[in-house]
Design a protein around this motif. Structure first.
Motif, PDB file in Angstrom:
ATOM      1  N   SER A 118      38.722  37.370  43.886  1.00  0.00           N
ATOM      2  CA  SER A 118      38.791  37.921  42.523  1.00  0.00           C
ATOM      3  C   SER A 118      37.739  37.367  41.897  1.00  0.00           C
ATOM      4  O   SER A 118      37.060  38.177  40.923  1.00  0.00           O
ATOM      5  N   GLU A 128      43.339  43.741  38.534  1.00  0.00           N
ATOM      6  CA  GLU A 128      42.139  42.630  38.855  1.00  0.00           C
ATOM      7  C   GLU A 128      40.810  42.928  37.774  1.00  0.00           C
ATOM      8  O   GLU A 128      40.315  42.055  37.285  1.00  0.00           O
ATOM      9  N   LEU A 169      43.167  42.718  46.436  1.00  0.00           N
ATOM     10  CA  LEU A 169      42.832  43.207  44.859  1.00  0.00           C
ATOM     11  C   LEU A 169      43.654  44.298  44.488  1.00  0.00           C
ATOM     12  O   LEU A 169      43.668  45.493  45.022  1.00  0.00           O
ATOM     13  N   LYS A 207      41.083  41.155  34.661  1.00  0.00           N
ATOM     14  CA  LYS A 207      40.813  39.831  34.986  1.00  0.00           C
ATOM     15  C   LYS A 207      39.201  39.858  34.905  1.00  0.00           C
ATOM     16  O   LYS A 207      38.824  38.721  34.465  1.00  0.00           O
TER      17      LYS A 207
END
Length: 220
Positions: free
Chosen positions: A89, A152, A148, A155
């Protein structure tokens, strides 16, 4: 078995390749960052500023903070880590941000920096044109993507969002903004914030597009 030995060998080769490419990216990013600092200080002093003015200006650019982000992430990956700063990530967030650096610079900003010395030109190319594609290559080859999820990209906005807040806070303190599209002095807060929102939405859209392609192609 022979199959087991081949699998083990390919795994070792992939791990070596991952660490090697991560190390190359980290060295290039750190080297260019170290080279750019005195160049920015010299420029600031040529405009009547001080060494501290140069350092302050240096730390205001998205190019610099993003290359620092990349250097930290790739340094962790070069040590064989796959968590923390080297997690899929975080590597994805760093990749998206550094690609944005390269694209925005190429299409919107490069023409402002045409009269560079040969050394400054080389440093500029590493920061904007070498590190971004190498980071994309690392992400494509060595970053696990199966885990993922659809959350994501939200983020991945944390870092650029934090940068924008940082840039606005800096500008409110001394009136200097690193990029014209967030220059409150010229655009007012409404115009600058609209541009910042567009910047964030574009990045979010790019993140979801990348994730959709990953899932469509079932990349690992």
């Amino acid at each position: 078995s022979t199959r087991g030995r081949v699998h083990l060998g390919s795994g070792v080769s992939a791990a070596w390749g991952r660490r090697t490419l991560a190390g190359i990216i980290a060295v290039l990013a750190v080297g260019a960052l170290c080279a750019q600092l005195p160049l920015t200080i010299d420029y600031a002093m040529g405009q009547g500023g001080t060494v501290l003015d140069g350092v302050w200006r240096y730390l205001g650019f998205f190019t610099i903070t993003t290359n620092i982000f990349v250097a930290l992430s790739m340094s962790a990956a070069a040590r064989g880590r796959n968590t923390g700063l080297a997690s899929p990530s975080v590597v994805s967030a760093a990749t998206l941000a550094i690609l944005l650096v390269g694209l925005v610079y190429h299409f919107l900003l490069a023409r402002q920096w045409t009269d560079l010395s040969p050394f400054a030109y080389l440093v500029d190319r590493v920061l904007h044109y070498v590190v971004p594609p190498l980071m994309l290559l690392f992400w494509a080859l060595f970053t696990p993507k199966r885990g993922l999820g659809w959350g994501e990209p939200l983020k991945w906005l944390i870092y650029p969002g934090a940068y924008l807040a940082y840039a606005f806070a800096r500008g409110a303190q001394n009136g200097w903004y690193p990029y014209g599209f967030i220059d409150v002095g010229k655009l007012g807060y409404q115009g600058a914030l609209v541009n910042a929102a567009g910047f964030a939405l574009g990045l979010l859209g790019a993140g979801y597009l990348a994730l959709a392609l990953i899932k469509a192609l079932r990349l690992r």
